[in-house]
Motif scaffolding. Sequence first.
Motif, PDB file in Angstrom:
ATOM      1  N   MET A  63       0.146   4.437 -14.329  1.00 54.36           N
ATOM      2  CA  MET A  63       0.975   4.383 -13.123  1.00 54.36           C
ATOM      3  C   MET A  63       0.596   5.519 -12.173  1.00 54.36           C
ATOM      4  N   TYR A  64       0.368   5.173 -10.898  1.00 58.55           N
ATOM      5  CA  TYR A  64       0.052   6.203  -9.898  1.00 58.55           C
ATOM      6  C   TYR A  64       1.317   6.977  -9.514  1.00 58.55           C
ATOM      7  N   ASP A  65       1.097   8.190  -9.021  1.00 58.34           N
ATOM      8  CA  ASP A  65       2.235   8.938  -8.463  1.00 58.34           C
ATOM      9  C   ASP A  65       2.630   8.322  -7.124  1.00 58.34           C
ATOM     10  N   VAL A  66       1.614   8.004  -6.311  1.00 55.25           N
ATOM     11  CA  VAL A  66       1.868   7.488  -4.958  1.00 55.25           C
ATOM     12  C   VAL A  66       0.831   6.441  -4.593  1.00 55.25           C
ATOM     13  N   ILE A  67       1.306   5.363  -3.975  1.00 55.15           N
ATOM     14  CA  ILE A  67       0.391   4.448  -3.292  1.00 55.15           C
ATOM     15  C   ILE A  67       0.814   4.415  -1.830  1.00 55.15           C
ATOM     16  N   ILE A  68      -0.181   4.556  -0.952  1.00 56.27           N
ATOM     17  CA  ILE A  68       0.084   4.454   0.490  1.00 56.27           C
ATOM     18  C   ILE A  68      -0.532   3.142   0.954  1.00 56.27           C
ATOM     19  N   ILE A  69       0.239   2.329   1.641  1.00 55.52           N
ATOM     20  CA  ILE A  69      -0.344   1.111   2.222  1.00 55.52           C
ATOM     21  C   ILE A  69      -0.482   1.346   3.717  1.00 55.52           C
ATOM     22  N   GLY A  70      -1.722   1.291   4.216  1.00 54.89           N
ATOM     23  CA  GLY A  70      -1.978   1.508   5.638  1.00 54.89           C
ATOM     24  C   GLY A  70      -2.637   2.853   5.869  1.00 54.89           C
ATOM     25  N   GLY A  71      -3.865   2.818   6.375  1.00 56.22           N
ATOM     26  CA  GLY A  71      -4.615   4.058   6.627  1.00 56.22           C
ATOM     27  C   GLY A  71      -4.799   4.301   8.102  1.00 56.22           C
ATOM     28  N   GLY A  72      -3.699   4.293   8.832  1.00 58.31           N
ATOM     29  CA  GLY A  72      -3.736   4.694  10.242  1.00 58.31           C
ATOM     30  C   GLY A  72      -3.336   6.154  10.339  1.00 58.31           C
ATOM     31  N   ALA A  73      -2.860   6.554  11.514  1.00 58.77           N
ATOM     32  CA  ALA A  73      -2.491   7.953  11.727  1.00 58.77           C
ATOM     33  C   ALA A  73      -1.482   8.410  10.673  1.00 58.77           C
ATOM     34  N   ALA A  74      -0.441   7.600  10.462  1.00 56.53           N
ATOM     35  CA  ALA A  74       0.627   8.008   9.542  1.00 56.53           C
ATOM     36  C   ALA A  74       0.127   8.018   8.093  1.00 56.53           C
ATOM     37  N   GLY A  75      -0.525   6.945   7.667  1.00 60.17           N
ATOM     38  CA  GLY A  75      -0.980   6.853   6.278  1.00 60.17           C
ATOM     39  C   GLY A  75      -1.994   7.940   5.945  1.00 60.17           C
TER      40      GLY A  75
END
Length: 401
Positions: A1-13
Motif C-alpha cells: 500500500m502506498y502512503d500517497v497517490i496523486i491523480i493529476g500532474g498539473g501545477a497542483a499535483g
Amino acid sequence: MYDVIIIGGGAAGLFAAANLKTEHAILLDHSHEVGIKLLITGSGQCNLTNTLPVEAFLSHFGNKQQRNFLLPALQNLTTKILYEWFEQRGFPLIVRADGKVFPKSLDAHDVRDFLVSHSMAHIRTNMQITAITALHPGFRITTTDAAYDTRNLIIATGGMSYPRTGSDGSGYDLAKTLGHSIVPPKPALVALSIEEYPFKHLAGNSVRDAWVSLYHNEEKAAYEQRKGDVLFTHDGLSGPAILSCSRFVRKQDVIRLSLIGGANHHEAEEILLRALSAPKKLITTALKETGIISSLAQTLVDMAGIERDTTTATLDKTKRKALANLVSALPLRVSGSKGFQSAMVTSGGVALSEVNRKSMESNLNEGLFFCGEMLDYDGESGGYNLQAAFSTAYLAVQHIR
Ligand SMILES: Cc1cc2nc3c(=O)[nH]c(=O)nc-3n(C[C@H](O)[C@H](O)[C@H](O)COP(=O)(O)OP(=O)(O)OC[C@H]3O[C@@H](n4cnc5c(N)ncnc54)[C@H](O)[C@@H]3O)c2cc1C
C-alpha cells in the motif's frame, strides 16, 4: 500500500509531489506528459504568483465563499512564502513592476521541469484511471494496466478549460464516484463574441486601460466595472479587462467601452468634446489626437453617420452627441463566450462545502484530498490561479497521515 497517490500532474499535483515527506508515493496522469497547461501559462512565461498580501490577493476570486474557503491555504502558503520556496531551492524568480512574479528565465518549461525534478512521487504518465474504490481505510485506484492501493489520495485533475492540456473534466467523475457533488463547470476568463461585431478589421489592436461597464439587458445601472486593456479579436473582445469580466457576463448583456485609454466614461466624453471644439479640423484627426488609433477613428466616424470630410467646424450637434456616446460608452451586445476551448480557467467544480478548508480533506472520505482548479474556485488573471493551486496543494500535503 502506498502512503500517497496523486491523480493529476498539473501545477497542483506537481507541487504536492514536490512537498511530500514520503517517497512511497506515485503520481498518475492520463496525459503523455505532466504539466502541459503549466507550459502555456503567462504566454509561455508562467506568471506563477504576484506580490499581494493575503486579503488583497483573495479579493481577486469569484465570490465570498471562495475567498473564505481559500483563506487558510493562502495564509499557510502566502505569495511571499511561495516566492521563497522557489528561491531557497535555487530557482530564481523576478518580480515585474506590476507585482507579477515569473521565473527569471521567463520560460514556463523551467518551472514544470523544476517541479518534476523535485517530485518525491514516482511520476507515471498515460495512466487511464477506470475506477476508484474506498477501502475504509484507504483507496484502490484501478487503471487499465494495474490496481494500486493507497492510504491517502490527492485528486488534482484541474478544471476543463483548454481540454487539450489534459484537464478535460474527467476528474469530476472520479470525485463523483467518491460521493462528491460538482458545481456545474463554466468557462471563466474567456474572450467574448459580440453581436454584429463592427471591428473585425481591428483584430489584434487594443485599447490600453479602457473602462468596461457591464449591463444586464436593458438595465440602467452597470452591475460590474473594470479598467484594463481590451483587445479586439476577429469576432469580439478579449484582453485582461474583458477576461476578468467574463465570469459575470450573460448572453445578451451589453458591454459599454470607453475608447480613450485611462479615461472613464465621463472623462472620455469630456476629452472628446474638447477635441471637437478645436477650430476646423477633420473629425478623424480630432479623434486620433485623443489617442484613438486611425482605423478605429475611421470606423467610429462611419458608425456615427458622419461624412468623412466633415470637420469640427461643420459637425452638427446631433452627430457630435452620437460620436461622444460611441467614444465614451460604445455599446456592444454579447452573443456568447468562446467556451472551454479557450477559457483560461473553469468556474465550478468540487463543492467547497464538502471539503475542509483547513486541510483540503474531503468531509465525506477520510484520507481523500482535493487541490487546484478542480475545486469550485476561480481567480482572475495575474498569478492568482497558480498560487491558489500551489497553496491548496501545500495544505493538503501537510495533512496527509
Ligand atoms: C492559456 C492559459 C494561461 C494561463 N496563465 C496563467 C498564469 O500565467 N498564471 C496563473 O496563475 N494561472 C494561469 N492559468 C491558469 C492555471 O494554468 C490553472 O489554474 C492551473 O494550471 C490549475 O492547476 P491544476 O493543477 O489544478 O490543473 P491543471 O494544471 O489543469 O492539471 C491537471 C492535470 O490533471 C491531469 N488529469 C486530468 N484528468 C485526469 C484523469 N481523469 N486522470 C489522470 N489525470 C488527469 C491532466 O492531464 C493535467 O496534467 C492559465 C491557464 C491557461 C489555459
